[in-house]
Scaffold this motif. Structure first.
Motif, PDB file in Angstrom:
ATOM      1  N   MET A 139      92.849  75.320  70.041  1.00 35.11           N
ATOM      2  CA  MET A 139      93.461  74.082  69.561  1.00 35.11           C
ATOM      3  C   MET A 139      92.399  73.142  68.995  1.00 35.11           C
ATOM      4  N   LYS A 140      91.264  73.040  69.680  1.00 36.69           N
ATOM      5  CA  LYS A 140      90.183  72.172  69.199  1.00 36.69           C
ATOM      6  C   LYS A 140      89.650  72.667  67.862  1.00 36.69           C
ATOM      7  N   ILE A 141      89.494  73.965  67.723  1.00 36.39           N
ATOM      8  CA  ILE A 141      88.990  74.529  66.461  1.00 36.39           C
ATOM      9  C   ILE A 141      89.980  74.248  65.332  1.00 36.39           C
ATOM     10  N   THR A 142      91.260  74.431  65.613  1.00 37.44           N
ATOM     11  CA  THR A 142      92.286  74.154  64.604  1.00 37.44           C
ATOM     12  C   THR A 142      92.249  72.685  64.195  1.00 37.44           C
ATOM     13  N   PHE A 143      92.134  71.804  65.171  1.00 35.88           N
ATOM     14  CA  PHE A 143      92.053  70.366  64.889  1.00 35.88           C
ATOM     15  C   PHE A 143      90.816  70.056  64.048  1.00 35.88           C
ATOM     16  N   GLN A 144      89.675  70.622  64.419  1.00 42.27           N
ATOM     17  CA  GLN A 144      88.431  70.365  63.692  1.00 42.27           C
ATOM     18  C   GLN A 144      88.506  70.895  62.263  1.00 42.27           C
ATOM     19  N   GLU A 145      89.134  72.044  62.073  1.00 40.96           N
ATOM     20  CA  GLU A 145      89.285  72.571  60.722  1.00 40.96           C
ATOM     21  C   GLU A 145      90.114  71.623  59.864  1.00 40.96           C
ATOM     22  N   GLY A 146      91.159  71.047  60.448  1.00 36.67           N
ATOM     23  CA  GLY A 146      91.977  70.080  59.716  1.00 36.67           C
ATOM     24  C   GLY A 146      91.182  68.838  59.351  1.00 36.67           C
ATOM     25  N   ILE A 147      90.413  68.347  60.285  1.00 34.83           N
ATOM     26  CA  ILE A 147      89.586  67.156  60.032  1.00 34.83           C
ATOM     27  C   ILE A 147      88.540  67.452  58.952  1.00 34.83           C
ATOM     28  N   ILE A 148      87.924  68.618  59.024  1.00 36.89           N
ATOM     29  CA  ILE A 148      86.920  68.984  58.017  1.00 36.89           C
ATOM     30  C   ILE A 148      87.561  69.042  56.636  1.00 36.89           C
ATOM     31  N   GLU A 149      88.757  69.584  56.540  1.00 38.83           N
ATOM     32  CA  GLU A 149      89.453  69.649  55.255  1.00 38.83           C
ATOM     33  C   GLU A 149      89.777  68.241  54.744  1.00 38.83           C
ATOM     34  N   GLU A 150      90.212  67.353  55.624  1.00 38.47           N
ATOM     35  CA  GLU A 150      90.486  65.965  55.224  1.00 38.47           C
ATOM     36  C   GLU A 150      89.214  65.283  54.717  1.00 38.47           C
ATOM     37  N   LEU A 151      88.111  65.482  55.423  1.00 38.98           N
ATOM     38  CA  LEU A 151      86.836  64.894  55.003  1.00 38.98           C
ATOM     39  C   LEU A 151      86.394  65.459  53.660  1.00 38.98           C
ATOM     40  N   ASN A 152      86.592  66.748  53.478  1.00 40.52           N
ATOM     41  CA  ASN A 152      86.232  67.378  52.213  1.00 40.52           C
ATOM     42  C   ASN A 152      87.039  66.776  51.064  1.00 40.52           C
ATOM     43  N   GLN A 153      88.338  66.571  51.274  1.00 45.73           N
ATOM     44  CA  GLN A 153      89.171  65.968  50.237  1.00 45.73           C
ATOM     45  C   GLN A 153      88.736  64.530  49.941  1.00 45.73           C
ATOM     46  N   ALA A 154      88.369  63.795  50.980  1.00 46.86           N
ATOM     47  CA  ALA A 154      87.898  62.424  50.782  1.00 46.86           C
ATOM     48  C   ALA A 154      86.603  62.416  49.967  1.00 46.86           C
ATOM     49  N   LEU A 155      85.712  63.352  50.256  1.00 46.29           N
ATOM     50  CA  LEU A 155      84.460  63.431  49.501  1.00 46.29           C
ATOM     51  C   LEU A 155      84.721  63.786  48.041  1.00 46.29           C
ATOM     52  N   ILE A 156      85.645  64.694  47.803  1.00 46.46           N
ATOM     53  CA  ILE A 156      85.990  65.070  46.429  1.00 46.46           C
ATOM     54  C   ILE A 156      86.517  63.853  45.673  1.00 46.46           C
ATOM     55  N   GLU A 157      87.412  63.101  46.303  1.00 45.00           N
ATOM     56  CA  GLU A 157      87.967  61.902  45.663  1.00 45.00           C
ATOM     57  C   GLU A 157      86.888  60.858  45.409  1.00 45.00           C
ATOM     58  N   GLN A 158      85.999  60.658  46.371  1.00 45.38           N
ATOM     59  CA  GLN A 158      84.923  59.679  46.195  1.00 45.38           C
ATOM     60  C   GLN A 158      83.980  60.095  45.074  1.00 45.38           C
ATOM     61  N   GLN A 159      83.688  61.377  44.972  1.00 48.65           N
ATOM     62  CA  GLN A 159      82.807  61.843  43.901  1.00 48.65           C
ATOM     63  C   GLN A 159      83.466  61.625  42.545  1.00 48.65           C
ATOM     64  N   PHE A 160      84.774  61.831  42.472  1.00 47.95           N
ATOM     65  CA  PHE A 160      85.500  61.570  41.237  1.00 47.95           C
ATOM     66  C   PHE A 160      85.384  60.098  40.843  1.00 47.95           C
ATOM     67  N   VAL A 161      85.552  59.206  41.817  1.00 45.69           N
ATOM     68  CA  VAL A 161      85.452  57.770  41.553  1.00 45.69           C
ATOM     69  C   VAL A 161      84.031  57.406  41.118  1.00 45.69           C
ATOM     70  N   ILE A 162      83.032  57.971  41.785  1.00 41.47           N
ATOM     71  CA  ILE A 162      81.636  57.691  41.432  1.00 41.47           C
ATOM     72  C   ILE A 162      81.345  58.169  40.016  1.00 41.47           C
ATOM     73  N   ASP A 163      81.799  59.368  39.676  1.00 41.47           N
ATOM     74  CA  ASP A 163      81.582  59.892  38.317  1.00 41.47           C
ATOM     75  C   ASP A 163      82.228  58.983  37.278  1.00 41.47           C
ATOM     76  N   LYS A 164      83.440  58.526  37.571  1.00 45.61           N
ATOM     77  CA  LYS A 164      84.147  57.637  36.647  1.00 45.61           C
ATOM     78  C   LYS A 164      83.392  56.317  36.488  1.00 45.61           C
ATOM     79  N   MET A 165      82.904  55.764  37.602  1.00 47.70           N
ATOM     80  CA  MET A 165      82.173  54.498  37.546  1.00 47.70           C
ATOM     81  C   MET A 165      80.854  54.648  36.788  1.00 47.70           C
ATOM     82  N   GLN A 166      80.180  55.781  36.962  1.00 48.09           N
ATOM     83  CA  GLN A 166      78.932  56.011  36.236  1.00 48.09           C
ATOM     84  C   GLN A 166      79.195  56.080  34.737  1.00 48.09           C
TER      85      GLN A 166
END
Length: 73
Positions: free
Chosen positions: A16-43
């Motif tokens: 259960m902990k591994i499943t939860f952590q995998e979900g959190i890692i995926e959420e963090l990855n999506q947040a990083l992708i979105e932030q990189q998109f915003v940074i690229d646009k701002m640059q």
């Protein structure tokens, strides 16, 4: 039997902990992708603004050194 049941419970908790952590890692990855998109646009926008500033013509107002003194001098 007690040890077997305890071991199975611990394994289930770890799964259960591994499943939860995998979900959190995926959420963090999506947040990083979105932030990189915003940074690229701002640059890109910043480069555009910088190029616009470089292209601006100097104002038609003369500097104080270039101004001719008024006639009463």
């Amino acid at each position: 039997m007690q040890n077997s049941a305890n071991l199975e419970q611990q394994i289930a908790e770890l799964e259960m902990k591994i499943t939860f952590q995998e979900g959190i890692i995926e959420e963090l990855n999506q947040a990083l992708i979105e932030q990189q998109f915003v940074i690229d646009k701002m640059q890109l926008q910043m480069r555009h603004v910088a190029n616009k500033l470089k292209d601006l013509q100097p104002a038609n107002i003369a500097t104080q050194a270039e101004e001719t003194p008024p006639p009463h001098y």
